[in-house]
Design a protein around this motif. Structure first.
Motif, PDB file in Angstrom:
ATOM      1  N   ALA A   1      39.385  39.895  37.323  1.00 26.95           N
ATOM      2  CA  ALA A   1      40.004  39.994  36.013  1.00 26.95           C
ATOM      3  C   ALA A   1      40.091  38.588  35.430  1.00 26.95           C
ATOM      4  O   ALA A   1      40.279  37.628  36.179  1.00 26.95           O
ATOM      5  CB  ALA A   1      41.400  40.589  36.139  1.00 26.95           C
ATOM      6  N   PRO A   2      39.939  38.459  34.105  1.00 24.04           N
ATOM      7  CA  PRO A   2      39.993  37.117  33.517  1.00 24.04           C
ATOM      8  C   PRO A   2      41.239  36.325  33.935  1.00 24.04           C
ATOM      9  O   PRO A   2      41.161  35.136  34.216  1.00 24.04           O
ATOM     10  CB  PRO A   2      39.987  37.392  32.017  1.00 24.04           C
ATOM     11  N   VAL A   3      42.375  37.004  34.022  1.00 23.15           N
ATOM     12  CA  VAL A   3      43.585  36.240  34.354  1.00 23.15           C
ATOM     13  C   VAL A   3      43.537  35.733  35.792  1.00 23.15           C
ATOM     14  O   VAL A   3      44.098  34.693  36.117  1.00 23.15           O
ATOM     15  CB  VAL A   3      44.861  37.059  34.072  1.00 23.15           C
ATOM     16  N   GLU A   4      42.813  36.423  36.650  1.00 24.31           N
ATOM     17  CA  GLU A   4      42.677  35.925  38.025  1.00 24.31           C
ATOM     18  C   GLU A   4      41.879  34.612  38.040  1.00 24.31           C
ATOM     19  O   GLU A   4      42.143  33.739  38.857  1.00 24.31           O
ATOM     20  CB  GLU A   4      41.952  36.956  38.903  1.00 24.31           C
TER      21      GLU A   4
ATOM     22  N   GLU B   1      41.727  32.603  35.388  1.00 28.34           N
ATOM     23  CA  GLU B   1      42.616  31.656  34.718  1.00 28.34           C
ATOM     24  C   GLU B   1      43.636  31.076  35.708  1.00 28.34           C
ATOM     25  O   GLU B   1      43.977  29.900  35.646  1.00 28.34           O
ATOM     26  CB  GLU B   1      43.339  32.385  33.573  1.00 28.34           C
ATOM     27  N   GLU B   2      44.096  31.903  36.609  1.00 25.65           N
ATOM     28  CA  GLU B   2      45.065  31.453  37.616  1.00 25.65           C
ATOM     29  C   GLU B   2      44.502  30.299  38.447  1.00 25.65           C
ATOM     30  O   GLU B   2      45.238  29.434  38.890  1.00 25.65           O
ATOM     31  CB  GLU B   2      45.413  32.614  38.571  1.00 25.65           C
TER      32      GLU B   2
END
Lengths: 162, 836, 425
Positions: free
Chosen positions: A53-56, A58-59
């Motif tokens: 997922a994009p937020v993963e 980003e993390e």
């Protein structure tokens, strides 16, 4: 958008591993090399490539030292400020670089050529004070050596405009 | 059972109990931020420190990470432990903005409580505070990152517990940031729970912002009425307005979490245009006038016509008290009904489901969470019973195999097997799975009916092929649960699902059966409405002049599709229309007599959820026009009156009881108990309900005296083999969506922004056949009077031959009860100007 | 260089280039592997390592042989060997030097470790600053594969083992074993709390052995020359083997020196590092990286091995000696160390995430002459409380602070009394 050949290279590389996400840092480095820094688009592209997922992504991109979520210069100068460099002249080196490039730490020169960032111990304590220029080390620095280094880069990039 | 000593008190606890929980059993509440019973322990915040005086590791330990061991001696108030916890609070408050006066969490903030109780009353840290920029997270959840104490609960809940992936932890060290990759609405329909689990004010209830403190509110434990699960909620009201809802805790149902439909769906109770006055022929009047007029009309009907020309319509949003009273009123008066106003066929499917629901098989949500194999058939959990998704997710996290057999493009926030199947073929697939899994099992114990049923399974099995891994998983499972819907299924499927659950229930395998029913009180409606009629037949009877008087009590489908010309026509045949409701609808506007009824928040009442658990709600507040809508909030001098404006509403059962001649006390709370007593005494199987109306936190399990575990029904083999795949027709179905289709919540202004546009889901092959592209606008011509503009949504993961559109209450549907409509390609019209 | 001691790990070290595979082989390289694959069982390899008392060189000094034993014989496959080349402890650069000196020693060490636990795959987790070393390893791994020393059916033994190089994104916490596993999985590198231990459920939930570069480099030598030989290399009874000391700071010849375990600190500084630089006298040193406490002149002659230091309340850590002279303010040096740790804290648990910036802020105020007396007990108490954090990061981070306030409390208090730093600019 990523160039087709870069994308294909990455896909080929990813196809060889059992868990695509294990390559996410490599993918980020390669994409960063292309864009100069990790744009929002880059985050999404890396996520898609690695099945995350994009937020993963980003993390991770916001966690690591060598992934840049904001625009940086063509040459990122990491100035080691940890204890050995600190006692062997880090302050002189930093001040010299700041005045020579006329920027503060954390800033990029207006021509987009240099970014100055402090960094933790880079493992070249035997050659302190040391810096990294695009992840390549330069040690036992003096103002004269820095002059040479900066001038050389400027010569190689005569008409660099952001 | 290790026995340990905590603060000089001994306690024995089951193995694997953490010290923090052992202490809680003794009533010792050890401070905690990151620990949450539903999320487990991770040892991040370090505020639950205790001093272990005796044990394998002595000294300061985190009680959430420490297994209670035999012989341990633990002190929670030892100086080292207290000092350390105080230090943790001080660290957490270093960067906290101390903005409690303007923070909505103030007053029910765990951080506030711990700061005070931990003894950190004075700021010592002389340094500056780090600050963050907040993100826009949508209309429901407000973000305020500066307040964050980095307990990680939000991300763990959002990602691990629910499986959605658009919230994360960014950055590093003291700059970690909990948010999204950018501004934007949180994708999870369970995002509102962030508000509850955040121990401080990082995530707060956006629609309820600045509307009051916990102590300003009238608060009560309530039951969610936005689907059949009956989740526990806590509702707060102020100034005659429902302000907010939180999740209640109910281990058997929702555990600690609810969906955003449930959390924000209450808005219908506050609507400025909520009908609060009695009306005769559309004109406002006094209660006495309307009451007299209603009696007069009913008397006239009874005198001039046969009583059977009077019909009574109810729905699954009625309380149990209303349903039972309506049933006995109809019986006593000889009226038609009560008729369950449910979407087409859902009434009979629900009755079939309850008929198959042997008490031994009843599965609760807890059983679903703990199951190791789930076969969900004919249901789309996120859209029909959202919190069921969370239960499935917990099972999946524990390794359960999950299969969904349904024609719709079912999407769940985790890996599962979806078999997109037409309603005709779903039964065969279920049969094939069960049959294959039972292969080689000794079935000699079965009754003749059971054997006959098995033979039927074998027959059906031949008609379908299913993936092997599902069969293997079922064979291995010890606690399988069959989940069955009551909308996207044939009439016999709930029976088949129930019989299959019976079949796989073996000595070494205890099976569960879980039905998803239509509406909050679908169970009650199925039990107390007339079985040989339904909304469609009722409308036919009106058309044929067999019914001349209609009493509609809080109706559902019928009331809200009256914008359609077809329905308006039907209404004209009536002599008399009497509507009782708290919602305005085309039906209520057409009523000869309108009686405003109370919402559940005002009247209280009992609801029976899909597994037969009866839960009662006490009234939260008196009701009445919200103060901010009365215009009486200006500066003094104010006009003081003894009445509450807009509070003329009555519980729907009150007029019914009156017509039946029940003499009830004029006192609200007394007559509430009287009608409850009447309800329980007149329906023997409700006798488990307490006369006091207090069903407790977990509710009362009601078991209908139906067929026993080993009694198999002889199945009507109704499989329709005539399904002609060459037919160019496509079936148009209306389906539920998390937001926008459930009647009550779709009127809630807070949810307006999250209701998606109407899109017509179709299979790529159908889209190709019709030459339609994704995102294209089109018009569905339902008949000569009814057209429906919508937008194409191509879904690869659905059955072929269908179009699914959301069942919005305001759709101009030409067929009663939203029955599916076969569409010929000519009826699917591309919009003009399409360049493709 | 005046090093009278046997050079084992540095036997092929050259001033200007990397030792080739041929040179490594010539010096006896890959003999241990050939011997182990044909003559020894994995259990025998484990036993030899255990017998050699090889203690982990990454800083924690856990017995390498005991770690090997914790992989159960019937543990599932695939099993992993992770080489921790994420050398980020300030002052430490021995792993970089080792890889640049003789990369095949590391490769052989990894294969032997793999064989000892019947692992399927090795991964070198390397910090991005060591891109040069990463490239060297990738190239030399291919050479080893070509010669059948690595890959399918190694030397016809039937044992198969592959090695990959994985670049970190760059963070100190990635050197923590469990955090490194998360990093390898493309997750945020927060530490994981055992149980389960990595040797039971590590990378991707599979049994995983993690060793430091230097530890792995010892494997071929132990197996070739025997445990007894390895133990005898040390000058002290309690020590075993040699140690690569990376020395930096105010000495004439900073660099890496391979010396017997138990060599005296004074000898390292005076003989090997060429003594203190002109005009400097020894004030203190950190003996094993930034997460160890200061050694004062009282310890100047101490025998540098894990046990001796531990008995005196100190840690040998990574053997990275940073020497401070009388002109360096140790309060300021500690502020610098705290800046490092505060910046690198992963942010998972409260004491580390918030406590380190807190202490750093107080000590900075003191260094700048804005401190007050009450800050000293606060720092002491808080440092002790930081031991109750989630992983070993914060306890390591407060080691210099705690020792500063043991040995140099007077100097710290001077700052408060005078309202300025006596040594500062």
């Amino acid at each position: 958008m990523l160039p087709a050949d870069l994308k294909k290279n990455l896909q080929t590389k990813i196809a060889t591993v059992s868990h695509p996400r294990e390559l996410v840092v490599d993918v980020l480095f390669d994409i960063q090399m292309h864009y100069g820094h990790l744009t929002d688009e880059a985050i999404h592209e890396a996520a898609e490539l690695c099945g995350m997922a994009p937020v993963e992504v980003e993390e991770l991109a916001t966690f690591y030292t060598f992934t840049f979520r904001e625009p940086v210069g063509k040459y990122v100068i990491h100035v080691c400020d940890s204890v050995v460099c600190w006692m062997n002249g880090y302050q002189t080196i930093r001040e010299y670089l700041c005045s020579k490039l006329n920027i503060n730490m954390g800033e990029t020169t207006p021509d987009g050529l240099f970014t100055l960032i402090p960094v933790c111990c880079i493992g070249y304590c035997d050659r302190s004070p040391a810096i990294l220029v695009n992840r390549k080390v330069h040690g036992s620095l003096t103002p004269a050596k820095l002059d040479q280094l900066i001038e050389k880069i400027k010569m190689e990039n005569p008409a660099h405009v952001e | 059972m290790p026995t340990l000593t905590i603060d000089s008190r001994q306690i024995s606890v089951p193995g694997n109990t953490k010290v923090i929980d052992a202490a809680e059993r003794l009533g010792i509440m050890i401070p905690r931020f990151c620990y949450h019973p539903a999320l487990g322990a991770v040892g991040a915040c370090r505020v639950c420190a205790v001093n272990v005086k005796e044990g394998p590791m002595t000294g300061i330990q985190m009680s959430c990470m420490l297994d209670a061991g035999d012989g341990m001696v633990i002190s929670t108030h030892d100086k080292d432990a207290v000092d350390f916890r105080m230090a943790v609070i001080e660290w957490l408050m270093m960067n906290h903005p101390h903005d409690c006066p303007v923070c909505d969490e103030g007053g029910h903030c765990l951080l506030q409580d711990m700061t005070v109780s931990g003894g950190h009353g004075m700021r010592r840290y002389p340094g500056p505070k780090r600050t963050h920029q907040d993100q826009y997270l949508g209309p429901l959840v407000q973000h305020e990152m500066n307040r964050c104490i980095q307990c990680y609960r939000c991300v763990r809940y959002y990602r691990e517990y629910t499986g959605y992936k658009d919230l994360g932890v960014l950055g590093i060290g003291s700059r970690v940031y909990f948010g999204r990759t950018g501004d934007g609405r949180l994708e999870s329909p369970f995002a509102g729970n962030l508000i509850d689990i955040c121990p401080t004010g990082v995530f707060t209830d956006k629609p309820a912002r600045f509307k009051g403190r916990k102590w300003d509110f009238e608060r009560a434990a309530t039951v969610c009425t936005h689907c059949s699960l009956g989740c526990s909620t806590i509702t707060s009201s102020r100034y005659r307005e429902i302000i907010r809802q939180e999740a209640g805790i109910s281990p058997d149902t929702n555990d600690c979490f609810i969906c955003d439909r449930g959390r924000y769906g209450f808005g219908y109770a506050n609507l400025p245009d909520r009908p609060r006055q009695y009306r005769v022929n559309g004109n406002p009047c006094s209660r006495q006038t309307a009451w007299a007029k209603a009696l007069d009309l009913l008397d006239t009907t009874a005198n001039t016509n046969n009583p059977s020309t009077v019909a009574l319509l109810v729905s699954a949003r009625c309380t149990l008290e209303t349903l039972v009273t309506a049933k006995h009123l109809c019986h006593r008066k000889g009226w038609h009904g009560p008729v369950w106003d449910a979407p087409s066929g859902n009434d009979i499917k629900s009755r079939n489901a309850l008929d198959a629901l042997a008490p031994e098989l009843v599965a609760t949500m807890k059983d679903v969470r703990e199951s190791d194999f789930i076969l969900a058939i004919g249901t789309d959990p996120v859209n029909e019973a959202p919190v069921l998704t969370l239960a499935l997710r917990q099972a999946q996290r524990n390794g359960a195999h999950i299969t969904v057999i349904d024609p719709r493009p079912v999407s769940l926030p985790f890996d599962f097997e979806h078999l997109p199947t037409s309603p005709e073929e779903m039964g065969d697939q279920l049969a094939a799975i069960v049959c294959a899994a039972l292969g080689g099992t000794d079935l000699s114990h079965l009754s003749p009916a059971g054997k006959a049923f098995y033979d039927d399974l074998v027959l059906r099995n031949a008609a379908a092929t299913v993936p092997d891994e599902i069969v293997v998983a079922l064979k291995k499972s010890r606690h399988p649960v069959i989940v069955c819907g009551t909308h996207m299924v044939n009439e016999d499927l709930p029976v088949l699902a129930g019989e299959c659950a019976r079949m796989i229930n073996q000595p070494e395998r205890s099976a569960g059966l879980f039905y998803v029913l239509p509406g909050a009180n679908g169970f009650g409606a199925a039990m107390f409405t007339e079985t040989h009629t339904n909304a469609g037949l009722l409308l036919d009877k009106i058309k044929s002049n067999d019914i001349k008087t209609l009493i509609a009590i809080e109706p559902e489908g019928c009331a809200h599709v009256h914008s359609s010309p077809a329905m308006a026509g039907i209404l004209k045949s009536l002599d008399c229309l009497l509507v009782m409701d708290y919602l305005e609808s085309p039906l209520s506007r057409a009523a000869d007599v309108f009686i405003p009824t109370a919402t559940v928040f005002e009247s209280g009442g009992i609801f029976i959820n899909q597994n037969g658990t009866g839960r009662s709600m006490q009234p939260l507040y008196m009701g009445g026009t919200p103060i901010f809508q009365t215009g009486r909030t200006g500066p003094p001098p104010r006009l003081f009156e003894s009445d509450i404006p807009g509070a003329e509403h009555v519980p729907a059962w009150l007029p019914l009881a009156d017509w039946m001649g029940l003499s009830l006390s004029p006192d609200n709370s007394k007559r509430r108990l009287e009608i409850l007593k009447y309800t329980i005494e007149n329906e023997p199987w409700l006798s488990a309900l307490p006369i006091s109306g207090d069903t407790g936190e977990t509710g009362i399990k009601l078991r209908i005296p139906n067929r026993r575990l080993n009694e198999f029904a002889s199945l009507p083999h109704t499989r329709n083999n005539a399904g002609n795949s060459n037919s160019p027709e496509i079936s148009l179905y209306t389906v539920e969506q998390t937001f926008g289709t459930e009647l009550l919540s779709s009127g809630s202004p807070a949810l307006d922004e999250v209701i998606p546009q109407i899109r017509a889901a179709m299979h790529p092959a159908d889209a190709e056949f019709l030459n339609l592209a994704d995102g294209e606008n089109l018009t569905l011509v339902l008949d000569e009077n009814h057209e429906l503009p919508c937008n194409v949504k191509i879904e690869t993961d659905m059955a072929q031959g269908f179009i699914f559109i959301p069942r919005r209450p305001d759709l101009p549907w030409p067929v009663p009860g939203f029955a599916p409509i076969p569409l010929h390609p000519d009826q699917i019209r591309r919009e003009k100007g399409d360049l493709r | 260089m005046s090093n009278k001691y046997p050079q084992i790990l540095f036997q092929n070290r050259k001033p200007d280039r990397i030792a080739t595979m041929a040179e490594y082989k010539e010096s006896g390289g890959y003999q241990a592997l050939a011997d182990a694959l044909s003559n020894r069982s994995p259990a025998q390899v484990q036993e030899e390592i255990l017998d050699a008392v090889l203690l982990g060189r990454g800083g924690a000094a856990f017995p390498a042989g005991r770690k090997l034993e914790t992989v159960a014989e019937d543990a599932p496959h695939p099993r992993y060997v992770v080489c921790n080349a994420d050398e980020m402890e300030p002052g430490t650069f021995k792993d970089r030097v080792l890889i640049h000196a003789d990369p095949h020693m590391l490769i052989e060490g990894m294969i032997l470790t793999g064989y000892a636990v019947n692992a399927d795959k090795g991964i070198v987790f390397i910090r991005p600053e060591y891109e040069g070393a990463a490239k060297i390893l990738e190239r030399e791994i291919r050479f080893a594969e070509k010669e059948g020393l690595l890959g399918e059916n190694i030397l016809g033994s039937g044992y198969t083992f592959f090695i990959d190089v994985h670049r970190s994104g760059g963070r100190y916490i990635c050197g923590e074993v469990t955090a490194q596993l998360n990093a390898l999985e493309g997750r945020r590198p927060n530490p994981r709390k055992p149980p389960p231990y990595p040797t039971q459920k590590g990378l991707w939930g599979q049994p995983t052995i993690s060793h430091n570069v230097e530890t792995l480099c010892c494997f071929p030598h132990i197996l070739r020359n025997g445990a007894r030989w390895f133990r005898d290399l040390a000058l002290t009874e309690t020590g075993a083997g040699t140690k690569i000391f990376s020395i930096s700071g105010k000495v004439n010849r900073p660099g890496c020196y391979e010396l017997p375990m138990g060599v005296r600190l004074s000898e390292i500084i005076e003989v090997h590092a060429g003594g203190m630089v002109e005009g400097s006298t020894f004030k203190a040193c950190l003996p094993g990286g930034a997460s160890t406490g200061f050694l004062t002149p009282d310890f100047y002659d101490i025998e540098m091995d894990f046990d001796t230091l531990r008995k005196k309340g100190h840690r040998l850590g990574t053997g990275a000696i940073m020497v401070f002279d009388q002109k360096t303010c140790l309060t300021a040096a500690t502020v610098n160390l705290l800046e490092f740790f505060a910046r690198e804290s992963c942010g998972w648990c409260t004491p580390c995430r918030e406590g380190l910036p807190y202490i750093k802020h107080l000590l900075t105020l003191i260094e700048n002459g804005q401190g007050s007396e009450d800050m000293i007990p606060t720092i002491k108490k808080m440092s002790a409380q930081l031991w109750n954090s989630y992983c070993a990061f914060a306890p390591g981070a407060v080691a210099p602070v705690e020792s500063l306030l043991v040995y140099f409390e007077g100097e710290v208090r001077e700052h408060i009394k005078l309202g300025r730093c006596l040594l500062g600019d």
